[in-house]
Design a protein around this motif. Structure first.
Motif, PDB file in Angstrom:
ATOM      1  N   MET A  99       0.837  -1.186   0.000  1.00 25.87           N
ATOM      2  CA  MET A  99       0.000   0.000   0.000  1.00 25.87           C
ATOM      3  C   MET A  99       0.877   1.243   0.000  1.00 25.87           C
ATOM      4  O   MET A  99       1.882   1.303   0.696  1.00 25.87           O
ATOM      5  CB  MET A  99      -0.912  -0.014   1.228  1.00 25.87           C
ATOM      6  N   ALA A 100       0.483   2.219  -0.759  1.00 28.68           N
ATOM      7  CA  ALA A 100       1.202   3.495  -0.805  1.00 28.68           C
ATOM      8  C   ALA A 100       1.136   4.177   0.560  1.00 28.68           C
ATOM      9  O   ALA A 100       0.229   3.944   1.358  1.00 28.68           O
ATOM     10  CB  ALA A 100       0.589   4.397  -1.873  1.00 28.68           C
ATOM     11  N   THR A 101       2.103   5.038   0.827  1.00 30.49           N
ATOM     12  CA  THR A 101       2.177   5.766   2.095  1.00 30.49           C
ATOM     13  C   THR A 101       1.373   7.060   2.050  1.00 30.49           C
ATOM     14  O   THR A 101       0.675   7.405   2.992  1.00 30.49           O
ATOM     15  CB  THR A 101       3.649   6.095   2.418  1.00 30.49           C
ATOM     16  N   LEU A 124      -2.219   8.219   3.690  1.00 31.83           N
ATOM     17  CA  LEU A 124      -3.331   7.374   3.264  1.00 31.83           C
ATOM     18  C   LEU A 124      -3.919   6.524   4.384  1.00 31.83           C
ATOM     19  O   LEU A 124      -5.123   6.269   4.403  1.00 31.83           O
ATOM     20  CB  LEU A 124      -2.914   6.509   2.079  1.00 31.83           C
ATOM     21  N   ARG A 125      -3.128   6.106   5.326  1.00 29.93           N
ATOM     22  CA  ARG A 125      -3.652   5.278   6.413  1.00 29.93           C
ATOM     23  C   ARG A 125      -4.547   6.073   7.358  1.00 29.93           C
ATOM     24  O   ARG A 125      -5.576   5.590   7.818  1.00 29.93           O
ATOM     25  CB  ARG A 125      -2.506   4.633   7.184  1.00 29.93           C
ATOM     26  N   SER A 126      -4.158   7.321   7.658  1.00 34.46           N
ATOM     27  CA  SER A 126      -4.895   8.105   8.655  1.00 34.46           C
ATOM     28  C   SER A 126      -5.777   9.192   8.054  1.00 34.46           C
ATOM     29  O   SER A 126      -6.705   9.666   8.710  1.00 34.46           O
ATOM     30  CB  SER A 126      -3.914   8.768   9.621  1.00 34.46           C
TER      31      SER A 126
END
Length: 134
Positions: free
Chosen positions: A1-3, A19-21
């Motif tokens: 997954m991209a950061t 992207l995660r948050s």
């Protein structure tokens, strides 16, 4: 997954989304490079990342060794060079709250800060001037 995903907004400004948050960071070109300087520049983020990494790794080490650094700060000064334009030096001043740190604690703090992943990721020619105030 991209950061992260970075969008160019025009006017030498970008928005980066973690992207995660979903957290966002805005950057502007600095005033000495045709920008407005209304936000962090990309090179400001590079320099600031060193301070963030150092203080985070010190926090991990402190927790593992049973002492606290809550309230510690790190002031970053970025010095640019020309030909090619680049960050030539990062000065980091780490300030720790009054806590009667033992000599062992201080060694743990300094070793941790100077071995953080960003420190090792920066080119060896980039001068890193680090000081610790207790």
């Amino acid at each position: 997954m991209a950061t992260s995903k970075i969008t160019y907004n025009g006017g030498l400004r970008t928005t980066s989304v973690h992207l995660r948050s979903g957290n966002e960071i805005i950057t502007d070109a600095p005033v000495d490079n045709k920008g407005k300087g209304e936000a962090f520049s990309p090179t400001d983020l590079l320099a600031t990342s060193l301070g963030n990494c150092m203080i985070t790794i010190v926090g991990i080490a402190a927790a593992e060794h049973g002492f606290n650094i809550d309230g510690a700060t790190c002031e970053i000064t970025k010095i640019m060079a020309e030909g090619p334009r680049r960050v030539a030096e990062i000065i980091a001043v780490l300030q720790f709250p009054a806590n009667n740190y033992s000599d062992k604690d201080k060694k743990i703090i300094e070793r941790s800060a100077n071995t953080c992943p960003v420190f090792y990721s920066l080119h060896p020619d980039l001068k890193k001037t680090i000081s610790f105030n207790y």
